[in-house]
Design an enzyme around this catalytic site. Structure first.
Site, PDB file in Angstrom:
ATOM      1  N   GLY A  40      -9.131  -4.877  -3.312  1.00 16.71           N
ATOM      2  CA  GLY A  40      -8.312  -5.621  -4.279  1.00 16.71           C
ATOM      3  C   GLY A  40      -7.379  -4.614  -4.933  1.00 16.71           C
ATOM      4  N   GLY A  42      -5.937  -4.486  -7.815  1.00 14.45           N
ATOM      5  CA  GLY A  42      -6.268  -4.112  -9.195  1.00 14.45           C
ATOM      6  C   GLY A  42      -7.359  -3.064  -9.228  1.00 14.45           C
ATOM      7  N   ALA A  43      -8.447  -3.326  -8.506  1.00 15.21           N
ATOM      8  CA  ALA A  43      -9.576  -2.392  -8.507  1.00 15.21           C
ATOM      9  C   ALA A  43      -9.181  -1.057  -7.876  1.00 15.21           C
ATOM     10  CB  ALA A  43     -10.755  -3.011  -7.759  1.00 15.21           C
ATOM     11  N   ASN A  44      -8.412  -1.111  -6.783  1.00 17.97           N
ATOM     12  CA  ASN A  44      -7.979   0.143  -6.141  1.00 17.97           C
ATOM     13  C   ASN A  44      -7.178   1.003  -7.124  1.00 17.97           C
ATOM     14  OD1 ASN A  44      -9.042  -0.934  -3.824  1.00 17.97           O
ATOM     15  ND2 ASN A  44      -7.078  -1.285  -2.800  1.00 17.97           N
ATOM     16  N   THR A 221       8.704   3.015  -3.377  1.00 17.75           N
ATOM     17  CA  THR A 221       7.933   3.898  -2.494  1.00 17.75           C
ATOM     18  C   THR A 221       8.340   3.629  -1.052  1.00 17.75           C
ATOM     19  OG1 THR A 221       6.046   2.402  -2.265  1.00 17.75           O
ATOM     20  CG2 THR A 221       5.996   3.932  -4.131  1.00 17.75           C
ATOM     21  N   GLY A 252       0.051   2.949  -1.689  1.00 16.22           N
ATOM     22  CA  GLY A 252       0.812   2.438  -2.827  1.00 16.22           C
ATOM     23  C   GLY A 252      -0.079   2.224  -4.045  1.00 16.22           C
ATOM     24  N   ASP A 253      -1.305   1.793  -3.817  1.00 19.31           N
ATOM     25  CA  ASP A 253      -2.239   1.607  -4.942  1.00 19.31           C
ATOM     26  C   ASP A 253      -2.575   2.945  -5.589  1.00 19.31           C
ATOM     27  OD1 ASP A 253      -2.343  -1.116  -4.531  1.00 19.31           O
ATOM     28  OD2 ASP A 253      -4.154  -1.051  -3.299  1.00 19.31           O
ATOM     29  N   ARG A 286      -7.097  10.612   4.292  1.00 16.16           N
ATOM     30  CA  ARG A 286      -8.486  10.136   4.336  1.00 16.16           C
ATOM     31  C   ARG A 286      -8.545   8.670   4.734  1.00 16.16           C
ATOM     32  NH1 ARG A 286      -9.858  12.311  -1.725  1.00 16.16           N
ATOM     33  NH2 ARG A 286      -9.707  14.525  -1.232  1.00 16.16           N
ATOM     34  N   GLY A 288      -9.723   4.756   4.549  1.00 13.57           N
ATOM     35  CA  GLY A 288     -10.071   3.802   3.493  1.00 13.57           C
ATOM     36  C   GLY A 288      -8.995   3.666   2.446  1.00 13.57           C
TER      37      GLY A 288
HETATM   38  P1  ADP Z   1       2.318   0.805   0.244  1.00 13.43           P
HETATM   39  O1  ADP Z   1       0.950   1.305   0.547  1.00 13.43           O
HETATM   40  O2  ADP Z   1       2.396  -0.054  -0.977  1.00 13.43           O
HETATM   41  O3  ADP Z   1       3.036   0.171   1.421  1.00 13.43           O
HETATM   42  P2  ADP Z   1       3.926   3.217   0.714  1.00 13.43           P
HETATM   43  O4  ADP Z   1       3.564   3.107   2.150  1.00 13.43           O
HETATM   44  O5  ADP Z   1       5.366   3.187   0.351  1.00 13.43           O
HETATM   45  O6  ADP Z   1       3.181   2.103  -0.161  1.00 13.43           O
HETATM   46  O7  ADP Z   1       3.261   4.572   0.152  1.00 13.43           O
HETATM   47  C1  ADP Z   1       3.197   4.862  -1.215  1.00 13.43           C
HETATM   48  C2  ADP Z   1       3.352   6.353  -1.424  1.00 13.43           C
HETATM   49  O8  ADP Z   1       2.299   7.050  -0.741  1.00 13.43           O
HETATM   50  C3  ADP Z   1       4.622   6.969  -0.863  1.00 13.43           C
HETATM   51  O9  ADP Z   1       5.728   6.795  -1.739  1.00 13.43           O
HETATM   52  C4  ADP Z   1       4.200   8.430  -0.729  1.00 13.43           C
HETATM   53  O10 ADP Z   1       4.191   9.041  -2.006  1.00 13.43           O
HETATM   54  C5  ADP Z   1       2.766   8.292  -0.252  1.00 13.43           C
HETATM   55  N1  ADP Z   1       2.682   8.272   1.222  1.00 13.43           N
HETATM   56  C6  ADP Z   1       2.570   7.182   2.026  1.00 13.43           C
HETATM   57  N2  ADP Z   1       2.522   7.544   3.327  1.00 13.43           N
HETATM   58  C7  ADP Z   1       2.591   8.915   3.346  1.00 13.43           C
HETATM   59  C8  ADP Z   1       2.590   9.907   4.387  1.00 13.43           C
HETATM   60  N3  ADP Z   1       2.475   9.587   5.677  1.00 13.43           N
HETATM   61  N4  ADP Z   1       2.673  11.214   4.017  1.00 13.43           N
HETATM   62  C9  ADP Z   1       2.766  11.575   2.709  1.00 13.43           C
HETATM   63  N5  ADP Z   1       2.777  10.674   1.688  1.00 13.43           N
HETATM   64  C10 ADP Z   1       2.687   9.361   1.987  1.00 13.43           C
END
Ligand code: ADP
Length: 321
Positions: A40, A42-44, A221, A252-253, A286, A288
């Site tokens: 979820g 929110g929890a994440n 992001t 993103g969380d 990691r 999860g």
């Molecule tokens: P969501 O999970 O909401 O789709 P994003 O994929 O845009 O969000 O990722 C959120 C943030 O996580 C990115 O802005 C970046 O800071 C980090 N991130 C995501 N994927 C990578 C990656 N492969 N390498 C380094 N940072 C990452």
């Protein structure tokens, strides 16, 4: 209270099975590894915020059932305040059935359960808790009336209000005007503004549109590309840290949760974005979602140990969007 983050949002139990392939309609297949875990948005985000060092209280609704009790237990072990996680006697705890195939593709069905019944009355019950926060962090997996009521309370108290607009939906203008920081990913930014991300200019247009809605700080992001920041005086692309990505679920969380934690300490938004960028980068190394969020020490050590490439140092990274 300084350092205090209130997160309002969803709690789900994630039930995940790994399989060779995703079954077709009508097909039954024997899967492999099964796991049950907290999920979820929110929890994440609450877990990411507490691990990043904030004092966190989570406001949500779960069913009066085994999964709901396990969820509260899990969050309590993380030292998250669970006093305002309400038990619902009518519907079960939210669940997500997740099937992940060999290639990492997934197929997910969510039954929102108790999450869909978080009410304005619940928000009223938690009035004092919400009013004590220096940062309020909300997403869109809970009923909008409850979210709106909480935003109004925090805005009136001059707390920093962060909206992670996921899953994306159109929002009314007078709600957006009370948001200090919005953290959409690329897809959400496109859906809310109706502008497609094609290049840096399109990102500038999206930021301007969010400014027109009355939001002061926009953090889009962009996965492995980083974050496009639209702050009152600057717009720039902050590249992601280069890491070996294993599973980006929930990145993103982790970004939004840890950002809330850093801001609650009184950090500048520029510094908080840098730290949250590191936190999210660690999480993608990691497996999860909830469990991949790093703790404060790991984030600080990562930033000390990180060796940028020459191009990064010279700030000449060319990012193709
Ligand atoms: P969501 O999970 O909401 O789709 P994003 O994929 O845009 O969000 O990722 C959120 C943030 O996580 C990115 O802005 C970046 O800071 C980090 N991130 C995501 N994927 C990578 C990656 N492969 N390498 C380094 N940072 C990452």
């Amino acid at each position: 209270m300084k350092n205090k983050v209130v997160v309002i949002g969803s709690y789900n139990t994630d039930l995940t099975i790994r399989t060779k392939k995703i079954p077709r309609p009508g097909e039954t297949i024997i899967g492999g590894f099964f796991s049950e875990g907290g999920g979820g948005k929110g929890a994440n985000q609450a877990v990411a915020a507490v691990r990043a060092g904030a004092n966190v209280s989570f406001i949500a609704r779960v069913g009066n059932d085994v999964l709901g009790k396990e969820g509260i237990e899990r969050l309590t072990q993380e030292r998250i305040g669970t006093r305002y996680i309400f038990y619902d006697n009518e519907v079960p705890t939210g669940v997500a059935f997740i099937v992940v195939d060999e290639r990492g593709e997934n197929s997910i069905v969510v039954a929102s359960g108790a999450n869909a019944r978080l009410s304005t009355a619940d928000i009223e019950t938690a009035h004092d808790e919400i009013s004590s926060a220096s940062v309020l962090l909300v997403q869109l997996e809970s009923p909008i009336d409850a979210i709106r009521a909480a935003i109004k309370k925090s805005h009136a108290k001059n707390a920093t209000v962060i909206l992670n607009p996921a899953p994306a939906q159109q929002l009314e203008l007078n709600l957006l005007q009370e948001i200090d920081i919005i953290t959409p990913n690329k897809v959400e930014a496109e859906m809310i503004t109706g502008i497609k991300v094609t290049d840096e200019d399109s990102l500038r247009l999206i930021v301007k549109k969010f400014f027109d809605y009355g939001i002061k700080n926009v953090l889009i992001t962009l996965g492995a590309k980083g974050i496009f920041t639209g702050l009152p005086n600057t717009m720039e692309l902050i590249p992601a840290f280069k890491v070996c990505s294993v599973d980006s679920t929930g990145a993103g969380d982790v970004f939004s949760g840890s950002l809330a934690a850093f801001l609650s300490e009184g950090m500048s938004i520029e510094k908080a974005v840098k730290m949250a960028n590191a936190s999210a980068a660690i999480s993608v190394t990691r497996m999860g979602a909830q469990n991949s969020a790093p703790n404060r020490m790991e984030i600080e050590n990562f930033l000390i140990a990180y060796k940028p490439s020459e191009a990064e140092v010279l700030n000449r990274v060319i990012v193709n969007l």
